[in-house]
Design a protein around this motif. Sequence first.
Motif, PDB file in Angstrom:
ATOM      1  N   LYS A  68       0.812  -1.211   0.000  1.00 50.06           N
ATOM      2  CA  LYS A  68       0.000   0.000   0.000  1.00 50.06           C
ATOM      3  C   LYS A  68       0.853   1.272   0.000  1.00 50.06           C
ATOM      4  CE  LYS A  68      -3.177   2.644   2.878  1.00 50.06           C
ATOM      5  NZ  LYS A  68      -3.994   2.654   4.120  1.00 50.06           N
ATOM      6  N   PRO A  69       1.812   1.442   0.911  1.00 50.25           N
ATOM      7  CA  PRO A  69       2.613   2.671   0.876  1.00 50.25           C
ATOM      8  C   PRO A  69       3.453   2.804  -0.388  1.00 50.25           C
ATOM      9  CG  PRO A  69       3.463   1.132   2.522  1.00 50.25           C
ATOM     10  CD  PRO A  69       2.138   0.612   2.084  1.00 50.25           C
ATOM     11  N   LEU A  72       1.092   3.953  -3.083  1.00 47.62           N
ATOM     12  CA  LEU A  72       0.723   5.346  -2.809  1.00 47.62           C
ATOM     13  C   LEU A  72       1.829   6.301  -3.260  1.00 47.62           C
ATOM     14  CD1 LEU A  72      -1.368   7.234  -1.549  1.00 47.62           C
ATOM     15  CD2 LEU A  72      -0.222   6.919   0.649  1.00 47.62           C
ATOM     16  N   LEU A  73       3.081   5.951  -2.982  1.00 48.22           N
ATOM     17  CA  LEU A  73       4.211   6.784  -3.387  1.00 48.22           C
ATOM     18  C   LEU A  73       4.293   6.875  -4.913  1.00 48.22           C
ATOM     19  CD1 LEU A  73       6.799   8.364  -2.767  1.00 48.22           C
ATOM     20  CD2 LEU A  73       8.020   6.170  -2.680  1.00 48.22           C
ATOM     21  N   VAL A  76       1.580   9.240  -6.272  1.00 50.03           N
ATOM     22  CA  VAL A  76       1.866  10.655  -6.021  1.00 50.03           C
ATOM     23  C   VAL A  76       2.915  11.171  -6.997  1.00 50.03           C
ATOM     24  CG1 VAL A  76       2.843  12.281  -4.355  1.00 50.03           C
ATOM     25  CG2 VAL A  76       1.180  10.567  -3.594  1.00 50.03           C
ATOM     26  N   THR A 107       2.102   1.041 -11.333  1.00 51.39           N
ATOM     27  CA  THR A 107       0.854   0.944 -10.577  1.00 51.39           C
ATOM     28  C   THR A 107       0.123  -0.368 -10.826  1.00 51.39           C
ATOM     29  OG1 THR A 107      -0.138   2.250 -12.359  1.00 51.39           O
ATOM     30  CG2 THR A 107       0.479   3.415 -10.361  1.00 51.39           C
ATOM     31  N   ASN A 173      -6.710   8.499  -7.420  1.00 54.08           N
ATOM     32  CA  ASN A 173      -6.310   7.131  -7.109  1.00 54.08           C
ATOM     33  C   ASN A 173      -5.472   7.063  -5.837  1.00 54.08           C
ATOM     34  OD1 ASN A 173      -7.636   5.811  -9.146  1.00 54.08           O
ATOM     35  ND2 ASN A 173      -5.876   5.629 -10.499  1.00 54.08           N
ATOM     36  N   ALA A 174      -4.613   8.058  -5.650  1.00 54.02           N
ATOM     37  CA  ALA A 174      -3.797   8.097  -4.434  1.00 54.02           C
ATOM     38  C   ALA A 174      -4.683   8.214  -3.195  1.00 54.02           C
ATOM     39  CB  ALA A 174      -2.813   9.261  -4.497  1.00 54.02           C
ATOM     40  N   CYS A 175      -5.712   9.027  -3.287  1.00 53.44           N
ATOM     41  CA  CYS A 175      -6.642   9.170  -2.162  1.00 53.44           C
ATOM     42  C   CYS A 175      -7.399   7.866  -1.902  1.00 53.44           C
ATOM     43  CB  CYS A 175      -7.635  10.299  -2.438  1.00 53.44           C
ATOM     44  SG  CYS A 175      -6.893  11.937  -2.514  1.00 53.44           S
ATOM     45  N   ILE A 177      -6.348   4.776  -2.591  1.00 55.91           N
ATOM     46  CA  ILE A 177      -5.418   3.816  -1.994  1.00 55.91           C
ATOM     47  C   ILE A 177      -5.129   4.187  -0.537  1.00 55.91           C
ATOM     48  CG2 ILE A 177      -3.046   2.924  -2.081  1.00 55.91           C
ATOM     49  CD1 ILE A 177      -4.916   1.754  -4.183  1.00 55.91           C
ATOM     50  N   LYS A 178      -5.066   5.478  -0.252  1.00 57.00           N
ATOM     51  CA  LYS A 178      -4.840   5.938   1.120  1.00 57.00           C
ATOM     52  C   LYS A 178      -5.954   5.460   2.042  1.00 57.00           C
ATOM     53  CE  LYS A 178      -2.903   8.529   4.333  1.00 57.00           C
ATOM     54  NZ  LYS A 178      -1.569   8.209   4.909  1.00 57.00           N
ATOM     55  N   SER A 179      -7.161   5.323   1.494  1.00 58.23           N
ATOM     56  CA  SER A 179      -8.307   4.916   2.316  1.00 58.23           C
ATOM     57  C   SER A 179      -8.344   3.415   2.593  1.00 58.23           C
ATOM     58  CB  SER A 179      -9.620   5.323   1.631  1.00 58.23           C
ATOM     59  OG  SER A 179      -9.821   4.572   0.440  1.00 58.23           O
TER      60      SER A 179
END
Length: 412
Positions: A68-69, A72-73, A76, A107, A173-175, A177-179
């Motif tokens: 996940k992190p 996310l990176l 971004v 991704t 998409n980043a938001c 995945i953050k969730s």
Amino acid sequence: MVPPKVILEIVSFLDMFSIGLIIPQLGNIALKLGCNHIQMGAMSALYSAFQLISAPMIGSWSDLKGRKPTLLLCLVLCTFAYVILGFITTIFSFFAIRSFLGLVKQTQLLLKALAPDCEIDSTQQAAVFGKLAALSSIGMSLGPIISGHIMESYPDSGFTIMSCFTGLLFAINACLIKSLPITIKENEENRTKNDETARSILKNVINSLKESVEEFYKVDWSVYWDIFVFKLIMTLCMSMYFQSYGIFLQTKHDASPKYLGYIIAFQGVIGALCSFFFGYVNKLYKNDKDFSNRLYHVFAALTIGLLGMAIAPNLLSYVVFTIPLALSGAVGRIVGLEMIVSKGESDRRGSVIGATSSIRSLSGVVTPMFVGIVSEYLDIQYVLYFAALVAVMGILTSYTIRSQALAKNKAD
């Protein structure tokens, strides 16, 4: 609360939809910047080369630091890169941004590695892979159609608009995945190691890269030989096709750019439908534990499709033979992922998927040169013949896998 696998499906669709907006226009933008055809080929090869380098590294890094992190990176970084891409004015900056995207645009790799963590039931993982692939195909089919309309309506600023919109989609998409909830617990040893190295950002990055390489070498690659052979043959066939289909259709069937877009969209729809209903397809292969029957049918359909397109007397018959090609491509992608999951070693999954993705990137470096040589000295039609010959090698490989599985069962 939205289920994690639904979030992954949305992200997969938006990811490929945004790429579908940009990719078809890159050639025209490169020409406007002053690139010649050799430089455009070099740009494509360079992007694939960076994908080749980064895929196993990012895959291994995701096994160590969390999928996940890591995803996310990457999202971004891609957000900023695609926005910048819309405002470049020089060939050098164009090459620089494309090279950077080659490094960080992993991704789809990370989504595939993350999917089994969001669906614990192994019997449902194939269906998840199928839906991800289906939505990716739909996104990749819709993107070029919409980008064509935007470029026609705004010929001067259309690419900038699409680049900014693509950046926005990556931010969304980043938001998403953050969730997602954390699905993999950090190893206590790695957490302590991260705390110690956090004092120096540079030292932390170097240590992470070293750990990724070490993790990569911990994988027992002898277990995965069949997957790598399968992936190599599939990517060579599909890469040769996609490198030549545009020129082939224009020279052999006098197809306009509009028809090229519709043909690709048609293939995408066929592949998406097959991927979406792959769970039902898999029920036909309940006894195919070694995947040899599925591989045989994939390569048989691929061979029929490539040979049929090569000898098609008109555009309609060509389109008909794209159906087995699209079906084999869709099924092949999911079967490859299933083969990786079936081997176990979930803590090494990212490394293996990253390594198999590198094979696709390697094909992207090699096949443009091969297609160019064959087209120059023989004929563009022979590219499809060579691709069909490689697909026949895949049929022989499926027999080899079957024979080894039978021998192993007898020994047991």
